[in-house]
Scaffold this motif. Sequence first.
Motif, PDB file in Angstrom:
ATOM      1  N   PHE A 101      -2.343   4.615   7.030  1.00 48.97           N
ATOM      2  CA  PHE A 101      -2.125   3.800   8.221  1.00 48.97           C
ATOM      3  C   PHE A 101      -2.442   2.333   7.921  1.00 48.97           C
ATOM      4  N   LEU A 102      -1.693   1.426   8.565  1.00 55.89           N
ATOM      5  CA  LEU A 102      -1.957  -0.005   8.412  1.00 55.89           C
ATOM      6  C   LEU A 102      -3.270  -0.396   9.087  1.00 55.89           C
ATOM      7  N   ASP A 103      -3.649   0.319  10.127  1.00 60.58           N
ATOM      8  CA  ASP A 103      -4.873   0.017  10.862  1.00 60.58           C
ATOM      9  C   ASP A 103      -6.084  -0.031   9.929  1.00 60.58           C
ATOM     10  N   GLY A 104      -6.845  -1.121   9.986  1.00 58.48           N
ATOM     11  CA  GLY A 104      -8.046  -1.263   9.172  1.00 58.48           C
ATOM     12  C   GLY A 104      -7.818  -1.926   7.829  1.00 58.48           C
ATOM     13  N   LYS A 105      -6.574  -2.126   7.433  1.00 60.28           N
ATOM     14  CA  LYS A 105      -6.283  -2.764   6.146  1.00 60.28           C
ATOM     15  C   LYS A 105      -6.553  -4.264   6.235  1.00 60.28           C
ATOM     16  N   THR A 106      -7.074  -4.827   5.142  1.00 58.85           N
ATOM     17  CA  THR A 106      -7.260  -6.275   5.051  1.00 58.85           C
ATOM     18  C   THR A 106      -5.979  -6.920   4.542  1.00 58.85           C
ATOM     19  N   THR A 107      -5.590  -8.039   5.133  1.00 60.76           N
ATOM     20  CA  THR A 107      -4.360  -8.712   4.731  1.00 60.76           C
ATOM     21  C   THR A 107      -4.433  -9.156   3.267  1.00 60.76           C
ATOM     22  N   THR A 108      -3.261  -9.304   2.648  1.00 61.73           N
ATOM     23  CA  THR A 108      -3.184  -9.688   1.238  1.00 61.73           C
ATOM     24  C   THR A 108      -3.902 -11.007   0.993  1.00 61.73           C
ATOM     25  N   GLY A 125       0.817  -1.216   0.000  1.00 56.19           N
ATOM     26  CA  GLY A 125       0.000   0.000   0.000  1.00 56.19           C
ATOM     27  C   GLY A 125       0.844   1.257   0.000  1.00 56.19           C
ATOM     28  N   SER A 126       0.252   2.347   0.453  1.00 61.00           N
ATOM     29  CA  SER A 126       0.906   3.649   0.457  1.00 61.00           C
ATOM     30  C   SER A 126       1.526   3.946   1.824  1.00 61.00           C
ATOM     31  N   GLY A 127       2.669   4.613   1.801  1.00 61.12           N
ATOM     32  CA  GLY A 127       3.318   5.013   3.040  1.00 61.12           C
ATOM     33  C   GLY A 127       2.589   6.120   3.778  1.00 61.12           C
ATOM     34  N   SER A 128       1.639   6.754   3.120  1.00 63.37           N
ATOM     35  CA  SER A 128       0.856   7.799   3.775  1.00 63.37           C
ATOM     36  C   SER A 128      -0.403   7.256   4.436  1.00 63.37           C
ATOM     37  N   SER A 165      14.461   6.476  20.044  1.00 60.97           N
ATOM     38  CA  SER A 165      14.958   7.103  18.827  1.00 60.97           C
ATOM     39  C   SER A 165      15.782   6.082  18.046  1.00 60.97           C
ATOM     40  N   GLY A 166      16.226   6.460  16.873  1.00 63.69           N
ATOM     41  CA  GLY A 166      17.085   5.562  16.107  1.00 63.69           C
ATOM     42  C   GLY A 166      16.665   5.374  14.675  1.00 63.69           C
ATOM     43  N   GLY A 167      15.618   6.063  14.225  1.00 63.95           N
ATOM     44  CA  GLY A 167      15.238   6.001  12.826  1.00 63.95           C
ATOM     45  C   GLY A 167      14.101   5.041  12.542  1.00 63.95           C
ATOM     46  N   ASN A 168      13.546   5.176  11.329  1.00 66.04           N
ATOM     47  CA  ASN A 168      12.446   4.320  10.897  1.00 66.04           C
ATOM     48  C   ASN A 168      12.958   2.951  10.478  1.00 66.04           C
ATOM     49  N   GLY A 169      12.066   1.983  10.498  1.00 64.55           N
ATOM     50  CA  GLY A 169      12.367   0.658   9.976  1.00 64.55           C
ATOM     51  C   GLY A 169      11.301   0.265   8.967  1.00 64.55           C
ATOM     52  N   SER A 170      11.352  -0.991   8.519  1.00 63.67           N
ATOM     53  CA  SER A 170      10.330  -1.449   7.582  1.00 63.67           C
ATOM     54  C   SER A 170      10.139  -2.956   7.690  1.00 63.67           C
ATOM     55  N   ILE A 171       8.970  -3.394   7.284  1.00 60.83           N
ATOM     56  CA  ILE A 171       8.627  -4.813   7.203  1.00 60.83           C
ATOM     57  C   ILE A 171       8.283  -5.098   5.753  1.00 60.83           C
ATOM     58  N   GLU A 172       9.000  -6.019   5.128  1.00 59.46           N
ATOM     59  CA  GLU A 172       8.809  -6.253   3.705  1.00 59.46           C
ATOM     60  C   GLU A 172       7.720  -7.289   3.435  1.00 59.46           C
ATOM     61  N   ARG A 202       2.661   1.635   8.676  1.00 56.14           N
ATOM     62  CA  ARG A 202       2.044   2.133   7.449  1.00 56.14           C
ATOM     63  C   ARG A 202       1.844   1.001   6.439  1.00 56.14           C
ATOM     64  N   GLN A 203       0.981   1.251   5.456  1.00 58.15           N
ATOM     65  CA  GLN A 203       0.589   0.188   4.535  1.00 58.15           C
ATOM     66  C   GLN A 203       1.699  -0.247   3.585  1.00 58.15           C
TER      67      GLN A 203
END
Length: 268
Positions: free
Chosen positions: A51-58, A46-49, A230-237, A80-81
């Motif tokens: 929120f993941l909340d409320g999204k249906t899983t793939t 999805g989009s980085g803008s 603190s320490g910066g953003n991360g991501s889940i692929e 985020r999505q």
Amino acid sequence: MKSPSQANLSSTFGSSLALVTLTFIGLASASVTAHAQLLVSEDFDGSGSDFLDGKTTTTGGLTWQVVLQQTGYPQGTLFRQDGTVLESTDSINVAFLPYTFEVDKVYDLRATITSPGTNWISLGFSTSDNINHSSAADGGYPWVLARTHASNDDVVFWNGPGTAGDTVGTDSDTDGTYDVSIQLDLTGTIAQASYFLNGIQLGSTQDLGITSTALVGDLPGFGFTRFSGSGGNGSIENMSLSVVPEPSNLALLAGAFGLLAALRRRRT
């Protein structure tokens, strides 16, 4: 020296045994295939803008619940999505998926966590829908922590509940990309867990000190926690939950292939 009749009998017996072995391999493979099943996955496409909340899983049709880890369950905004997980110096965010587990199954929960920063991102089976993985009261059972740190451990697996259980396997590889997997075995009386980092098992398979039946009753789902700091953003692929072949089926299949290999060596 064998007589022609003995040689023919030996050849016939060998061929028959090979046929039986191949048939057994086919049945064992079918059993393994029947047990291998993808239950839930999230591609974070999805989009980085958003929120993941409320999204249906793939796949799997589950709905993400992202909350602040505190009384009142206000919406969490760090996940985020597109898989981005923002840093926060003052709040813990929970990304949770409700799921009903069953005894007599082996579950594989896995994700790729990238550049999480010095504050942890955790993944695990959850004892609460307001999960703080490190808390024994509403934490993970079992679970894994991941971060990127210059001098301390970057990946730590725990039996749970929370940090009340043993630490199982640590790693100080600071490349910043971690393929983590937890296999939860509920086929025996006592629940067991195995932990994998980048495809390699860390430590031995662990008894969790709780029956499979009792653990199933304690697990309302699974998900991630983003710890504050603190320490910066991360991501889940990516993230997935699957049912994998039972260890007994894999052992049978391995034994069948071993017997077939022995027959081939004998005939050559």
